[in-house]
Motif scaffolding. Structure first.
Motif, short mmCIF file in Angstrom:
data_model
loop_
_atom_site.label_atom_id
_atom_site.label_comp_id
_atom_site.label_asym_id
_atom_site.label_seq_id
_atom_site.Cartn_x
_atom_site.Cartn_y
_atom_site.Cartn_z
N PHE A 101 0.85 -1.19 0.00
CA PHE A 101 0.00 0.00 0.00
C PHE A 101 0.89 1.24 0.00
O PHE A 101 2.09 1.19 0.27
N GLY A 102 0.26 2.36 -0.30
CA GLY A 102 0.88 3.68 -0.18
C GLY A 102 0.09 4.51 0.81
O GLY A 102 -0.76 4.00 1.53
N GLY A 103 0.38 5.80 0.86
CA GLY A 103 -0.36 6.69 1.74
C GLY A 103 0.02 6.59 3.19
O GLY A 103 -0.67 7.14 4.06
N PHE A 104 1.12 5.91 3.52
CA PHE A 104 1.57 5.80 4.90
C PHE A 104 2.22 7.11 5.34
O PHE A 104 2.49 8.01 4.53
N ASP A 105 2.53 7.18 6.61
CA ASP A 105 3.15 8.39 7.15
C ASP A 105 4.09 7.97 8.28
O ASP A 105 4.06 6.84 8.76
N PHE A 106 4.93 8.93 8.70
CA PHE A 106 5.86 8.69 9.79
C PHE A 106 5.54 9.68 10.91
O PHE A 106 5.59 10.89 10.69
N PRO A 107 5.17 9.20 12.08
CA PRO A 107 4.79 10.11 13.17
C PRO A 107 5.93 11.04 13.56
O PRO A 107 7.09 10.83 13.21
N GLU A 108 5.58 12.08 14.29
CA GLU A 108 6.59 13.02 14.78
C GLU A 108 7.55 12.32 15.73
O GLU A 108 7.22 11.35 16.40
N ASN A 109 8.76 12.85 15.76
CA ASN A 109 9.82 12.34 16.64
C ASN A 109 10.16 10.88 16.36
O ASN A 109 10.39 10.09 17.27
N THR A 110 10.15 10.51 15.10
CA THR A 110 10.59 9.19 14.68
C THR A 110 11.55 9.35 13.51
O THR A 110 11.62 10.42 12.88
N LEU A 111 12.29 8.30 13.22
CA LEU A 111 13.28 8.34 12.15
C LEU A 111 12.62 8.09 10.80
O LEU A 111 11.91 7.10 10.63
N SER A 112 12.89 8.96 9.85
CA SER A 112 12.41 8.75 8.49
C SER A 112 13.35 7.78 7.78
O SER A 112 14.53 7.66 8.14
#
Length: 363
Positions: free
Chosen positions: A162-173
């Motif tokens: 799937f796509g459309g995911f995200d990375f929460p704040e204060n986490t490593l991209s």
């Protein structure tokens, strides 16, 4: 899974105090740093619906290979702990192996532990794997606290369908990401990382019919204001007199859209409910104004105005994050058009003539 501890070896004071003093550094448990971590997680989205709400559930296949060294000059027994994401969850095919040999697992709290032996000054290769399910978010923690962690030779590969995911704040991209035919591949590659942040992936969220319909209804008076404003300008320019009762029925037909949408989206898709509600409301307005004024004003002036300030205005809420911008642009364009249409009008004379006509009709 991010740490190991030596097995605690205890000797009582009563047995031999001198022996304790000589081997005191063996008696306390201590952590052994990982030499390398090669982790993989394969995600498949599995949306579930309950009532008007969609839940972003997912299935994950976790697989990790870790290496660590025995710092002692003799064979040591290690207690290996694998923290689990949650207590109340299902873990299928959960296994730990050390140097290819399966380990006997012990379960306690939100972790799994096992005991294995590593030769003197040797390197242990630990493999951990399981299949599980989750909701909304998945995280990989480098430490079980809030302290800064140091990680050597770390490699994490996440595959999604799937796509459309995200990375929460204060986490490593991710350090690298690549789109594939099935979804995405995300990589985190670090040789010597010192960080207090963890890795986290937020699953894509489906459009929520209930909250969306509620938000559209909440801003209904704003769209009605724009609609009435343009109808007032157009009727004034064309010399059409609309009574307050006419505006009352127009408002009722306008709000029929929101009422029908709120109940219809519980039974069919939100897009189909939106289309049906739009057609019903526009039909009510056009069929009414053709009797009050004429078909041309009803279909062209009122119909197009309702299409813009009811349908398009409400559809802007389907695009989260762009709703405010879309409404602002629409308001500015409306202001520009109305100013150009009315720039040469003498409002004092226009309303004076209207009042005079009403007074003559009264006499």
């Amino acid at each position: 899974m991010n740490y190991f501890t030596d097995e605690v070896k205890t000797v009582t004071v009563e047995e031999n105090r001198k022996r304790i003093e000589k081997q005191e550094h063996y008696n306390a448990a201590h952590f052994v740093a990982l030499e390398s971590s090669h982790v993989g997680a394969d995600f498949q989205i599995d949306y579930r619906k309950k009532g008007l709400l969609w839940f972003s559930t997912y299935r994950v296949a976790f697989d990790g290979t870790y290496t660590f060294k025995n710092p002692m000059g003799r064979e040591e027994v290690f207690t290996i702990r694998l923290p689990l994401p949650a207590k109340q969850a299902v873990y299928d095919n959960l296994q730990l192996t050390l140097d290819g040999a399966p380990l006997t697992l012990s379960y306690g709290g939100a972790e799994v532990s096992a005991i294995g032996r590593v030769a003197a000054n040797g390197t242990g290769i630990l493999k951990a794997g399981y299949r599980s399910q989750g909701l909304d978010n998945w995280s990989y923690q480098f430490s079980n606290g809030e302290e800064v962690a140091r990680i050597n030779d770390f490699h994490l590969l996440i595959k999604t369908n799937f796509g459309g995911f995200d990375f929460p704040e204060n986490t490593l991209s991710p350090t690298e990401k690549r789109e594939t035919a099935q979804g995405w591949e995300l990589k985190w590659d670090y040789q010597n990382l010192v960080s207090g942040f963890n890795v986290s992936l937020r699953m894509p969220q489906k459009l929520q019919p209930g909250p969306l319909a509620g938000k559209i209804s909440y801003f209904a008076p704003v769209s009605l204001f724009f609609f009435f404003f343009l109808i007032f300008i157009l009727s004034t320019l064309r010399g059409i007199d609309l009574h307050p009762m006419n505006y009352f029925f127009l408002a009722a037909a306008f709000f029929a859209f929101h009422l029908l949408l709120a109940y219809l989206c519980d039974h069919i898709s939100i897009h189909a409910a939106f289309a049906i509600s739009s057609l019903v409301s526009i039909l009510l307005v056009v069929s009414y104004l053709r009797l009050v004024v004429n078909l041309s004003f009803a279909a062209v002036d009122a119909g197009l105005s309702q299409l813009i300030y009811l349908v398009l205005f409400s559809y802007a809420f389907f695009f989260e994050g762009f709703t405010g911008l879309a409404v602002t642009i629409g308001a500015i364009l409306t202001l520009f058009v109305v100013m150009q249409m009315t720039g040469r009008i003498k409002w004092t004379e226009r309303f004076a003539n209207k009042v005079a006509g009403e007074g003559f009709a009264t006499r």
